[in-house]
Design an enzyme around this catalytic site. Structure first.
Site, PDB file in Angstrom:
ATOM      1  N   HIS A  19     -69.531  78.840  94.943  1.00 43.20           N
ATOM      2  CA  HIS A  19     -69.750  77.982  93.774  1.00 43.20           C
ATOM      3  C   HIS A  19     -69.623  78.794  92.483  1.00 43.20           C
ATOM      4  CE1 HIS A  19     -72.094  75.350  90.981  1.00 43.20           C
ATOM      5  NE2 HIS A  19     -71.518  74.409  91.700  1.00 43.20           N
TER       6      HIS A  19
ATOM      7  N   SER B  90     -70.691  70.951 109.141  1.00 45.93           N
ATOM      8  CA  SER B  90     -70.472  70.401 107.809  1.00 45.93           C
ATOM      9  C   SER B  90     -70.386  68.888 107.855  1.00 45.93           C
ATOM     10  CB  SER B  90     -69.182  70.974 107.206  1.00 45.93           C
ATOM     11  OG  SER B  90     -68.919  70.409 105.937  1.00 45.93           O
TER      12      SER B  90
END
Length: 603
Positions: A301, A504
C-alpha cells in the site's frame, strides 16, 4: 528500604508519584520497585514488605462474562466500564497450526508491560555505518484520469472533464433566496434529501473497494450530539472528560486476544484509518532502529512508502511474484547486501490490488538465515483488510505476537464496517516507549500520530464486535470467501479471465473497456486489471447483476468495434469511387492499403 540509596530508585519513585496514571497502577509500580530492591538486601526487603503490608490484591476480569465488573470498587466507574467493554466471549482461533505453536512457543523476546519502565529513556542512537544502500525510486502513481471537482474551470485546465461544482454554503442577506430561517431550513433539507438518495444509489453499485456497508448504528444516534475526543494515550485519562477510553480499551483488548498478546504487554490505539496504522507501525520501527532500512514489496500500500518519505528512511522496494507476494529471494539478496544495518520490514496481510499474503514464517526464516537476530529487525504487519479475516480461516498462517513481530494494523471501517474511517494498531509496549513523551497540556502521554482522536469510532467498533461476537465474525469471513470463489467461477464461465489468491476475497479480472461501467460499479483498476472485493454486504444477487452487466458491456464494446470496421470500410469504398470499375469492363486495378489499415475497394 533504608539500605537503598540508589539515585535510580529515588528518581523512579518521584516520577511515579508525579505521574497521572491511576492510583492503583501507581501503587503497583511502587510495590514492584520495593520488590526489586529487596532482592539486593533481604533485611531491607523484609522491612519493605512489613511496611507495605503486602502486595495489593490483583483485580482480574473474566473474559467470559461481564459480571466481573461488579467485583470492582463501586467508585471506580472507569475500571468497571473497561471490564464491561472487555467482556467478549473467549476467542478460540481457527488458524492454529500445531507446528507454529511448537516453533514459537518459546520466544527469546523479553516481554515488557505497560506498568514497567514508564520513565525509561529511549535507546541510545548508534552512529550510522558507511554502508551502500539500494537506490529506490519514489512510489509513482498512474496519471489521474477522473473528473476534477471545481467551482469553475481554471484557464490552465480548459477542456478538462469537470464534475459538478462544489456545493456552496447557502448565503445570507436580503438579496439571497434563503434569507429567512424557514427558507434556509427548507433548502438544507432538500439538499440533504437529494444527497441521501445519491448515497443509496451509489451504495447499491459498490464493489471495487474493501468497505463493509452492511451495518446499522441507529442505536448510537443519540451520541452524535457529543464531542467525544480520545486525545492522548488511551490508557491514561486526560483532563478532558468527554471521551470513550473505556470502549477503546475494550476494543484493544479484543484485538490483543485475537493476535495473542498479553494485555499488559501490548500498547495500541484506535486510529483514523489503515494508513495511520502503517505510519505508526513504521515510526515505531524507525524509532527503535534509527539506522534501519525499510523493506516493502512493490505491491505494498502506498502509505508505507509515504512513511518512508516522511521519516526520511532509506527504502528498498522489493519486486513481487506473479501472485503479488514479495519476492523472497530478492528480499534475501537485499538483506544480505545491507546486513550491517537493521531491517524494518513491512509484511502484507493482503495486498491492495491482488489480495496477496506475504509468508510471514518464510520472512522470519530468511532473517534468521541472513544473520539478523530479533534485536536487529522490526516487522510491521499491514493487515488493513485481511488481518481481520485470517484468524477466522481454518489452516491459514497465524498472525500472532507469539512470533517476533513488532506491530499489526487493520482498518476498522473495512471488514467490521463503520460510518467513519477508523482502524486499530497494536504494538509491544516495550517498543512504544521509544517515542512516548509526557504532555502537560493534555495531562496525558503522547505516543499517537494524531492528537485529537475520534471518540465515536471506538464505540462503533465496540458495538459491532459485541453484537456479532466471534461466531458472527467467523460466519462473515466464510460467506465472503464462498462468494469470492463463486464470482471467479461466474466470470470464468462468461469467458472473462479471472484469478483469486488462495487466502483472499479479492477477485482480479480483465479491466473493462467501458469507463462508464467502471464508474458505475466503482471498480478499482490498475493497468490492465481490475478487481472486486467481496465484502459481507456483497450478496450473490449483486454478483449476478454485476456479471450480467459486465457481459453486456463487453458485448457493446465488441459490437461497437465491429461496426467501426464496417463504417471505415464504407468510407474507404466511397473514397475509392465505389469500386464500379470491377463491375464494368473487366478486372479492377490492385487497391493500395489505406492509412487506417483497411483495404480500399470491395469488401
Amino acid at each position: 528500604p533504608a539500605s537503598c540509596t540508589s539515585h535510580y530508585c529515588v528518581s523512579r519513585t518521584c516520577s511515579i508519584l508525579r505521574s497521572r496514571t491511576p492510583r492503583v497502577q501507581r501503587f503497583a509500580m511502587l510495590t514492584r520497585i520495593a520488590k526489586s530492591v529487596s532482592k539486593k538486601s533481604s533485611k531491607g526487603g523484609e522491612e519493605a514488605r512489613a511496611s507495605a503490608g503486602g502486595a495489593p490484591a490483583a483485580i482480574t476480569v473474566d473474559d467470559d462474562s461481564a459480571a466481573a465488573a461488579a467485583a470492582l470498587p463501586a467508585d471506580d466507574a472507569a475500571s468497571a466500564a473497561i471490564a464491561l467493554a472487555s467482556s467478549f466471549n473467549k476467542l478460540q482461533r481457527a488458524s492454529v497450526r500445531p507446528e507454529e505453536e511448537k516453533l514459537y512457543a518459546k520466544s527469546s523476546t523479553e516481554p515488557v508491560k505497560r506498568g514497567d519502565n514508564l520513565c525509561a529513556a529511549s535507546p541510545p542512537k548508534t552512529p550510522r555505518p558507511a554502508v551502500q544502500t539500494v537506490a529506490v525510486a519514489p512510489y509513482q502513481a498512474m496519471p489521474v484520469q477522473g473528473p476534477v471537482a471545481a467551482a469553475a474551470a481554471a484557464p490552465s485546465l480548459a477542456g478538462a472533464n469537470f464534475a459538478k461544482p462544489g456545493l456552496e454554503v447557502l448565503g445570507h442577506g436580503a438579496d439571497c433566496a434563503t434569507n429567512t430561517v424557514k427558507s434556509r431550513e427548507a433548502a438544507i433539507n432538500a439538499i440533504l434529501e437529494a444527497y441521501t438518495e445519491k448515497l443509496v444509489k451509489r451504495t447499491e453499485h459498490h464493489l471495487g473497494y474493501p468497505y463493509n456497508l452492511d451495518f446499522d448504528y441507529g442505536a448510537l444516534e443519540k451520541l452524535v450530539k457529543f464531542s467525544i475526543n480520545n486525545l492522548g494515550d488511551p490508557f491514561i485519562e486526560s483532563n478532558y472528560g468527554v471521551h470513550s477510553r473505556e470502549f477503546e480499551v475494550g476494543v484493544l483488548n479484543w484485538f490483543a486476544k485475537l493476535w495473542e498478546i498479553d494485555e499488559e504487554e501490548y500498547w495500541g490505539y484506535i486510529t483514523t484509518c489503515g494508513t495511520e496504522g502503517n505510519l505508526h507501525g513504521i515510526l515505531v520501527g524507525r524509532e527503535n532502529h534509527p539506522d534501519g532500512i525499510l523493506y516493502a514489496s512493490s505491491e505494498t500500500h502506498y502509505s508505507v512508502f509515504k512513511a518512508g518519505r516522511m521519516y526520511r528512511m532509506d527504502t528498498v522496494k522489493v519486486p513481487t511474484l506473479e501472485t503479488g507476494e514479495i519476492n523472497y529471494e530478492e528480499l534475501r539478496a537485499n538483506l544480505e547486501r545491507n546486513r550491517a544495518r537493521p531491517a524494518i520490514i513491512n509484511v502484507n496481510i493482503g495486498t491492495t490490488v491482488k489480495g496477496a499474503v506475504d509468508d510471514l514464517d518464510r520472512v522470519l526464516t530468511i532473517l534468521q538465515e541472513t544473520g539478523y537476530t530479533e534485536d536487529r529487525f522490526f516487522i510491521h504487519c499491514d493487515g488493513a483488510l485481511f488481518g481481520m479475516m485470517m484468524p477466522f480461516l481454518k489452516d491459514a498462517p497465524m498472525v500472532t505476537f507469539k512470533k517476533p513481530i513488532g506491530s499489526v494494523s487493520v482498518s476498522g471501517h473495512k471488514f467490521v464496517g463503520a460510518p467513519v474511517p477508523c482502524g486499530v494498531v497494536i504494538t509491544r509496549f516495550k517498543y512504544v516507549m521509544a517515542l512516548s513523551t509526557d504532555v502537560e497540556y493534555l495531562n496525558s502521554r503522547d505516543a499517537t500520530i494524531m492528537g485529537s482522536r475520534n471518540g465515536h469510532a471506538p464505540i462503533y467498533l465496540w458495538y459491532q464486535l459485541t453484537r456479532k461476537g466471534y461466531d458472527g465474525m467467523k460466519a462473515d469471513v466464510e460467506r465472503c470467501m464462498r462468494n469470492a470463489h463463486t464470482l471467479r467461477e461466474m466470470l470464468t464461465k462468461a469467458g472473462i479471465k479471472a484469478s483469486l489468491n488462495e487466502l483472499s476475497n479479492t477477485v482480479v479480472f480483465e479491466r473493462p473497456a467501458e469507463e462508464t461501467f467502471v464508474r458505475k460499479w466503482q471498480l478499482a483498476c490498475e493497468g490492465s486489471i481490475a478487481h472486486v472485493v467481496v465484502m459481507p454486504n456483497v450478496t450473490i444477487d449483486k454478483l449476478e447483476a454485476f456479471v450480467g452487466d459486465y457481459v453486456q458491456s463487453r458485448a457493446r464494446v465488441w459490437t461497437a468495434a465491429a461496426l467501426k470496421v464496417s463504417a471505415d470500410a464504407r468510407t474507404d469504398e466511397k473514397a475509392s469511387g465505389g469500386g464500379s470499375s470491377a463491375e464494368v469492363g473487366g478486372s479492377a486495378p490492385a487497391a493500395a492499403p489505406a492509412a487506417n489499415g483497411h483495404a480500399n475497394g470491395h469488401v
